[in-house]
Design a protein around this motif. Structure first.
Motif: not given
Length: 879
Positions: A524-535
């Protein structure tokens, strides 16, 4: 009553006097009187083996006590006056004065009735930890600054015993040959019977001077370093020095905490906490580090000049050095360096760092003197890389573009301008915002281009479970061909910037020692803020659920989870269990026992975990079948017991025709029921049995068996008349306690001055005062209010009027088992006494008694009258 103590000697003396017949009394014949002394327990009347001391008040000398058939006596000298003292551990000392001329017989018996007093016996011993054996030592025991006892132990007598009559916090100082003195505190509570306290203290060997050495961790050689040793508490420096061989001698005193620091060129700063004593030599290893030093020279004369160095680390981190051109690299790989100096042309280069233990690395840069020529580089603001394919233009103030401007082989834009004109520049590149700047006096500088806002993406790394920001992971972004693009790590933790295009596809790679290394697409590159969740690696998500031990209903306690001793965040009752970790759980909830689990990770073998918590007590109902009217319960005696005849209070609920009691989950109980006309009933039960039927409605249904009446037909004997069979009288139940006809309870004065006057008035001795501000919950021995003004005033009087002595008496109504009521009344009285103790009152001047339901002040026929009987009184004994 005296004759049993007469000795043969006295008997002969009496006989001789009777023969003489010339004297009217024995006293006129004999000069001494035989005085026998004995001590008995004031409560039980049992004779005690006490210590007696007899002292003449006239001469001050001590009388010698003699023993005759186990009885102690002394010969009272004619005309003397003595004081007799009696002493016995566990009892209050007593004394009496005796005047010779007041005695009318030649033999007297003096009896002392001793009252028990609360005491404690402190048994002290010392242990040598290395050999695990008792060690001779000297003990000094203090209460505040007062020395209350001193003694020692030996190899044959390894315990020093001291009797203490006052409770409080004592200080004990122990010392021994070859050991440092130690001081510790001991809280003592006195009680009846005696409270025995056994305490063994570890001795610590005396401090000695040792050698401390600092060596190179890699080569083992001594390190010339600067050393500072301080006492942690006071901050006082006890050693400072710069030994060339890295060695010094010092004595670390016992019980003192130290902070040792050491610094050396080319080594990581060393810090260590240490506690004395230390009796063996110490060696501390210092870790070498790579240190980079820059030297900037004039290219013409090779003289050193003042320069500045700008570095870009392998990960893109910018480092700037001014003045001190030395730094410690934190990353391995190639560093880009730009060296400049005032009046000199800047120069760039690359330095390689292969190890963090490489020692000192020296780099020299020679700079050329600058002329009037402009030298401008266009660089990426984030990566600090020099940009290619840049459109660079120079315009005059009139808007005329200078021609013939091209980058050199280093992509530096060089051009000349006249000294009078004013110019401005423009720089642009694909994917970057345009740049415009007026030229000033600076001839050499960099133009930094920023990514276009629509192409700049902010990427945040977060923990999948706690949602906390993750800073210990490396982010890589790959384009469609699998090539890495530059990712800029901001100063904010876990926040990165990247330049990407919406019409292209990208994927990301996480590299971390703690989190799983996986590749996933950035969809989803429509949103300029990306949250990546790590395990986290090797982690397992565990869903927690808390239920009641019996009903299995869900409950919501307050709880916390610890990981290796530190608290962690729990979201939605989910815990992420990691490998090689120790998890602890502590759960608290009102009316429930605390739950403690020290190895939660061992239970994480499934996705969900249901944890059971036990109530402190569970309510049970006892129904007696066939009892449907209140009158049916009048002659029922019901008791519930556990353990060693411990009674549980039960209450009749008239409107429900059942008894209610509160019991604990882990105990086994015995219920006994007695009712006239029915067989006595008793059986054992526990909550697990009741819960099998209905865990939400714990009840016992009991059926009493009626005693069957047997009619006996008696036939008249024809020959011999038989004697009638004696019939045992029907047992009569004890009558309930009647209303005690005593004086009306007095009211405690409201102000301190009036209370002091009341309790010091001799006419008040024996008065009973109603403590109307002391309240308890039903069947509870805990005072409901944390602060009771009435009790504070009484405690203040006891502190300021040491002659005042009182008695605290607890009472209950007649509901429940009399034994339980008596215990409850004493607990309530004890709670009031403890409040007075904590407020500063002397415990030796307070007596505690529990009367139970034996002394009501009103008939127990209504709830209002029962409330009057549930009371605590104060009786003035002495003033």
């Amino acid at each position: 009553m005296i004759y049993k103590y007469l000795s043969k000697k006295v008997f002969y003396k009496v006989f001789l006097i009777l023969l003489l017949g010339s004297l009217s009394s024995l006293k006129s014949f004999s000069q001494d009187i035989f005085v026998y002394v004995e001590a008995i327990d004031n409560f039980s009347g049992v004779e005690l083996k006490a210590e007696f001391r007899v002292e003449s008040l006239g001469s001050g000398r001590s009388y010698t006590l003699k023993d005759e058939d186990g009885k102690k006596y002394f010969e009272f000298k004619k005309g003397d006056e003595v004081r007799i003292k009696v002493i016995l551990d566990g009892f209050y000392p007593e004394e009496k004065n005796l005047v010779y001329n007041d005695l009318t017989s030649d033999e007297e018996l003096v009896t002392f009735k001793l009252k028990k007093r609360p005491i404690a016996r402190l048994n002290l011993s010392a242990l040598e930890p290395d050999r695990k054996r008792k060690q001779p030592a000297v003990f000094e025991v203090y209460l505040g600054s007062k020395l209350v006892g001193k003694g020692n132990t030996t190899k044959n007598a390894d315990i020093f015993s001291l009797v203490l009559t006052e409770g409080g916090e004592y200080s004990v100082v122990v010392s021994g040959e070859g050991f440092d003195p130690q001081k510790y505190t001991q809280v003592v509570e006195v009680s009846t019977p005696v409270n025995v306290i056994n305490r063994t203290v570890d001795l610590i060997k005396a401090s000695s001077e040792i050698l401390v050495t600092f060596t190179d961790e890699q080569y083992g050689k001594p390190v010339a370093c600067k050393i500072d040793v301080k006492e942690k508490v006071s901050g006082k420096s006890v050693y400072q020095g710069s030994p060339g061989n890295g060695m010094f001698k010092m004595t670390f005193e016992s019980g003192t905490d130290y902070l040792i620091t050491s610094t050396a060129l080319g080594f990581k700063d060393f810090t260590r906490d240490l506690t004395g004593p230390q009796n063996q030599n110490l060696e501390f290893k210092m870790r070498p580090v790579t240190m980079v030093q820059f030297e900037v020279l004039n290219a013409q004369n090779k003289q050193a000049i003042k320069g500045n160095v700008k570095l870009v680390s392998p990960s893109g981190k910018a480092i700037e050095l001014n003045g001190d051109l030395t730094f410690l690299p934190e990353e391995k790989g190639n560093y880009k360096a730009e060296v400049s100096g005032d009046g000199f042309m800047p120069k760039s280069g690359t330095i390689m760092v292969n190890s963090f233990n490489g020692g000192v690395m020296n780099f020299t840069f020679e700079l050329e003197a600058a002329d009037q020529q402009y030298k401008i580089k266009v660089i990426d603001h984030y990566s600090r890389e020099v940009l290619e394919n840049v459109t660079f233009k120079v315009f005059s103030q009139a808007g005329v573009q200078l021609v013939g401007i091209k980058p050199d082989k280093n992509n530096s834009w060089n051009f000349m301008t006249d000294n009078e004109g004013k110019y401005f520049i423009e720089a642009s590149a694909e994917g970057y915002s345009d740049f415009t700047k007026n030229l000033k006096e600076d001839k050499v500088f960099d133009v930094e281009l920023y990514w276009k806002p629509e192409l700049t993406y902010t990427i945040n790394l977060k923990d999948e479970l706690s949602k906390a920001v993750v800073d210990n992971a490396e982010l890589k972004i790959l384009n469609a061909s699998g090539k890495s693009i530059f990712v800029y790590k901001t100063k904010e933790q876990g926040k990165y910037l990247a330049r990407m295009y919406k019409n292209q596809s990208y994927s990301y790679l996480i590299n971390s020692s703690l989190f799983e290394e996986n590749i996933a697409s950035l969809s989803n590159l429509e949103n300029n803020v990306q949250d990546l969740f790590l395990k986290k690696k090797g982690s397992k998500e565990l869903k927690l659920e808390f239920v009641d031990y019996l009903t299995k209903e869900k409950i919501s306690p307050d709880y916390r989870i610890g990981f290796n001793g530190k608290p962690i965040t729990v979201v939605d009752d989910k815990v992420l269990i990691e490998k090689n970790g120790v998890y602890t759980l502590r759960a608290l909830m009102k009316n429930y026992e605390a739950l403690k689990i020290d190895n939660l990770e061992q239970m994480a073998d499934k996705n969900g975990l249901s944890l059971e918590m036990k109530r402190e007590t569970y309510p049970i109902k006892v129904y007696v079948k066939g009892m449907k009217k209140a009158a049916d319960f009048n002659d029922i005696k019901l008791t519930i017991e556990f353990g060693n005849n411990n009674a549980v209070r039960s209450t009749l609920i008239p409107e429900g025709f059942y008894y209610e009691a509160y019991v604990q989950a882990d105990n086994k109980y015995k219920i006994n029921i007695v009712k006239e006309g029915f067989e006595a009933f008793n059986r054992e039960f526990d909550l697990a049995e009741l819960a099998k039927r209905d865990p939400k409605n714990l009840k016992l249904e009991i059926e009493l068996l009626e005693i069957r009446k047997i009619e006996t037909v008696v036939t008249k004997p024809e020959v011999k008349k038989e004697e009638p069979v004696p019939v045992a009288p029907k047992p009569v139940a004890p009558a309930p306690a009647s209303v005690v006809a005593k004086e009306v309870l007095a009211k405690v004065p409201d102000n301190q001055e009036a209370l002091n006057k009341e309790l010091t008035d001799k006419a008040s001795i024996g008065k009973r005062y109603f403590l109307d501000q002391v309240n308890f919950d039903q069947a509870s021995p805990v005072i409901t209010d944390k602060i009771v003004a009435q009790l504070n005033s009484i405690a203040q009087t006891l502190k300021t009027k040491p002659q005042v002595k009182i008695e605290i008496v607890g009472h209950t109504d007649n509901v429940g088992d009399p034994r339980a009521n008596k215990g409850l009344s004493r607990f309530r009285a004890k709670a009031v006494a403890n409040y007075l103790f904590n407020a500063g009152a002397d415990p030796d001047r307070i007596i505690v008694i529990g009367k139970g339901d034996l002394e009501p002040i009103a008939p127990n026929d209504t709830e209002e009258n029962k409330a009057k009987n549930r009371r605590v009184e104060m009786i003035l004994i002495e003033n």
